[in-house]
Motif scaffolding. Structure first.
Motif, PDB file in Angstrom:
ATOM      1  N   ASP A  76      -3.643  -7.796  -1.744  1.00  0.00           N
ATOM      2  CA  ASP A  76      -3.021  -6.548  -2.192  1.00  0.00           C
ATOM      3  C   ASP A  76      -3.273  -6.300  -3.669  1.00  0.00           C
ATOM      4  OD1 ASP A  76      -2.037  -6.238   0.377  1.00  0.00           O
ATOM      5  OD2 ASP A  76      -0.033  -6.996  -0.103  1.00  0.00           O
ATOM      6  N   THR A  77      -3.257  -7.359  -4.465  1.00  0.00           N
ATOM      7  CA  THR A  77      -3.506  -7.227  -5.905  1.00  0.00           C
ATOM      8  C   THR A  77      -4.939  -6.782  -6.181  1.00  0.00           C
ATOM      9  OG1 THR A  77      -1.846  -8.905  -6.453  1.00  0.00           O
ATOM     10  CG2 THR A  77      -3.544  -8.469  -8.109  1.00  0.00           C
TER      11      THR A  77
ATOM     12  N   SER B  45      -6.898   1.635  -8.254  1.00  0.00           N
ATOM     13  CA  SER B  45      -6.368   2.265  -9.470  1.00  0.00           C
ATOM     14  C   SER B  45      -7.455   2.595 -10.474  1.00  0.00           C
ATOM     15  CB  SER B  45      -5.337   1.352 -10.126  1.00  0.00           C
ATOM     16  OG  SER B  45      -5.946   0.160 -10.618  1.00  0.00           O
TER      17      SER B  45
ATOM     18  N   LEU C  80       0.817  -1.216   0.000  1.00  0.00           N
ATOM     19  CA  LEU C  80       0.000   0.000   0.000  1.00  0.00           C
ATOM     20  C   LEU C  80       0.847   1.261   0.000  1.00  0.00           C
ATOM     21  CD1 LEU C  80      -2.962  -0.910   2.365  1.00  0.00           C
ATOM     22  CD2 LEU C  80      -3.157  -0.070   0.018  1.00  0.00           C
TER      23      LEU C  80
ATOM     24  N   ALA D 188      -5.330  -3.110  -5.017  1.00  0.00           N
ATOM     25  CA  ALA D 188      -4.622  -2.187  -5.900  1.00  0.00           C
ATOM     26  C   ALA D 188      -5.390  -1.990  -7.209  1.00  0.00           C
ATOM     27  CB  ALA D 188      -3.205  -2.688  -6.177  1.00  0.00           C
TER      28      ALA D 188
ATOM     29  N   ARG E  10       2.256   3.050  -3.107  1.00  0.00           N
ATOM     30  CA  ARG E  10       1.405   3.877  -3.969  1.00  0.00           C
ATOM     31  C   ARG E  10       0.612   4.936  -3.211  1.00  0.00           C
ATOM     32  NH1 ARG E  10      -1.446  -0.286  -8.308  1.00  0.00           N
ATOM     33  NH2 ARG E  10       0.450  -1.413  -8.919  1.00  0.00           N
TER      34      ARG E  10
END
Length: 257
Positions: A247-248, A255, A35, A251, A38
């Protein structure tokens, strides 16, 4: 309210992480590296938990806990944030999205609910019975059964022993636990899901013993435009047991907000 600011890239948007019944900022340690690559990240200890400590007042509600999160936002100079909430933390985020949507850039709900399920109540009642009749050590020892897959625990005996010892040493207090469980059990915003006007990710796992994945499906069904992701495994604490996968997913959602 005690909180930590984890600085990310200059000018990065802020993600606020709110944990579940345990109420500790440390719950998110496995997810911070991905995290903070970004985002600016704020973690905090709930009232009655961890470094914030103190007593949870009798009659505390999720709305009161949202007041605490509002205090954290003010104190951390965070006018607007992506809120990521696990279980009880998701309820706090949902309350924030209904109350002050202008401060919520997006909302990620991990194994959360708009109205508690009978299966969840059965689990919480069982845990309370352990607390009342077998004491704090038994309550803490049983807690992982509701959080993690069996094979994951079996492969990590040293981790489980260390977690149990830490949980007993830093237990938030019998009355605090009871009042926090009462707050999550009483929470009901099912008839207001249509009012949620922020981007939402509802993430669930099929093998969650504590919160049936159908509760997350209901969130996605009731919130216009919500994204629903159902993972085959990872149990209740999927961000801990499958951090790279979690996390993927997170994210990708952030995004595209």
């Amino acid at each position: 309210m005690r909180f930590d600011i984890h600085e990310g890239p200059e000018g990065a948007q802020t993600v606020v992480l709110s944990s579940g019944l345990g109420g500790s900022a440390g719950y998110w340690s496995a997810n911070l590296p991905a995290l903070t690559a970004r985002h600016r990240v704020v973690t905090y200890d709930h009232r009655g938990c961890g470094r914030t400590g103190g007593s949870v007042p009798e009659g505390t509600t999720i709305a009161d806990m949202a007041d605490d999160l509002q205090e954290v936002l003010e104190a951390s100079a965070t006018p607007r944030a992506h809120i990521v909430g696990h279980a009880l933390g998701g309820l706090i985020g949902l309350e924030m999205a209904l109350r002050t949507p202008e401060r919520v850039a997006s909302l990620t709900l991990i194994n959360a609910w708009s109205r508690v399920d009978g299966q969840s109540l059965r689990c919480f009642e069982t845990r309370l019975a352990l607390l009342d009749h077998a004491g704090v050590p038994a309550f803490v020892r049983a807690q992982p059964l509701f959080l993690y897959p069996g094979e994951w625990m079996a492969a990590r005996p040293e981790h489980m022993a260390a977690e149990e010892a830490h949980g007993i040493a830093h237990f938030q207090g019998v009355e605090n636990v009871k009042r926090r469980i009462a707050a999550l059990a009483a929470f009901d915003r099912d008839d207001r899901l249509g009012e949620v006007a922020v981007p939402v990710l509802a993430l669930a796992t099929r093998d969650d013993l504590l919160v049936p994945w159908s509760r997350s499906a209901r969130l996605a069904e009731g919130i216009a435009g919500a994204r629903f992701v159902l993972e085959p495994e990872g149990a209740h604490a999927v961000n801990v047991t499958r951090p790279e996968r979690f996390d993927t997913i997170l994210a990708d959602f952030l995004s595209n907000v």
